[in-house]
Design an enzyme around this catalytic site. Structure first.
Site, PDB file in Angstrom:
ATOM      1  CG  HIS A   1      -1.673   0.717   0.900  1.00  0.00           C
ATOM      2  ND1 HIS A   1      -1.949   1.704   2.713  1.00  0.00           N
ATOM      3  CD2 HIS A   1      -2.881   1.639   0.350  1.00  0.00           C
ATOM      4  CE1 HIS A   1      -3.034   2.939   2.181  1.00  0.00           C
ATOM      5  NE2 HIS A   1      -3.442   2.353   1.295  1.00  0.00           N
TER       6      HIS A   1
ATOM      7  CG  HIS B   1      -4.067   8.722  -0.610  1.00  0.00           C
ATOM      8  ND1 HIS B   1      -4.314  10.040  -0.050  1.00  0.00           N
ATOM      9  CD2 HIS B   1      -4.449   7.960  -0.800  1.00  0.00           C
ATOM     10  CE1 HIS B   1      -5.258   9.115   0.626  1.00  0.00           C
ATOM     11  NE2 HIS B   1      -5.415   8.234   0.217  1.00  0.00           N
TER      12      HIS B   1
END
Length: 257
Positions: free
Chosen positions: A17, A63
């Protein structure tokens, strides 16, 4: 026909991730070149990341909408020139620019989450030639479909994971005990990437797993960092774990195998 993204690698799949940021690191941030390299070095081929567009129109792996959390800078990524962003990231593990990353990690498989509307078409166009090793996703199914259409226009067919709208429709059909309707919602989808729970509501269930598997769809659960939770979910039969600790995930995969 199974998409190449899934072939040649055994389940459960461990998705790093935003790469991997070792706990003792003071100079590496998520989604940086160094974080992606660290994720790959844990032994998994699956690198999960996020896509935004800079002021120059370059797709970068980031992100958040802005730089506040990563660099204590309140500006949106979309308003920063690529060269300046590269300077900012030079002391944080290096700026990950999508085409450069695809070249730098030729044996990795990417799970790319399109975070901005403006990035959808460019992401699709950029990954077309590498579509065999890319899974495209987004919380927005509209954004995801724009990226998919762009990839197809340029000759590529990436794998894809359902966005929040399709996932909600699948869950609603299951709740209404309409499994055939739920299965139809999964047409064209290769993976469901979901949290185990969302705002206190259970998302993952045995019924959902069984439905997905009967439709040929994998279920990947995010974001799981505790080895005990990994073990429990893998024993339940999930196909993949999205984790900030791919080192621990790879160890749990070894246990299962």
């Amino acid at each position: 026909m199974t998409h190449p993204w899934f072939l040649g690698e055994s389940t459960p799949r461990i998705l790093a991730h935003r790469g991997f940021v070792p706990h003792d690191s003071e100079s590496v941030v998520e989604n940086s070149v160094a974080a992606l390299a660290a994720g790959r070095a844990t032994g998994t081929v699956y690198l999960e990341s996020d896509c935004h567009l800079t002021a120059d129109g370059d797709v970068v792996l980031f992100h958040d909408d802005d730089l506040r959390r990563v660099a204590n800078d309140s500006r949106p990524v979309a308003e920063v020139r690529t060269r300046e962003l590269a300077d900012i990231m030079s002391t944080r593990g290096g700026l990950a620019i999508l085409p450069d990353i695809l070249r730098a990690f030729p044996d990795a498989r990417f799970n790319l989450d399109v975070k901005a509307d403006a990035a959808a078409h460019p992401v699709g166009a950029l990954i077309a030639r590498e579509a065999h090793r890319v899974l495209l996703t987004s919380f927005s199914d509209r954004r995801r479909e724009i990226a998919l259409d762009a990839a197809r226009t340029h000759g590529g067919e990436p794998a894809t994971s359902a966005g929040s709208k399709i996932t909600a429709l699948v869950l609603a059909a299951l709740t209404a005990r309409l499994p055939r309707v739920a299965a139809r919602r999964l047409d064209g989808i290769q993976a469901l990437q979901i949290p185990e729970r969302h705002r206190g509501v259970r998302i993952l269930s045995r019924r959902l797993l069984d439905l997905a598997h009967s439709a040929g769809v994998e279920v990947h659960v995010w974001t799981v960092n505790d080895p005990r939770d990994m073990r429990r979910l893998l024993d339940l039969g999930v196909d993949g774990i999205v984790t900030d600790r791919p080192d621990l995930g790879v160890a749990e995969k070894t246990r299962v195998l």
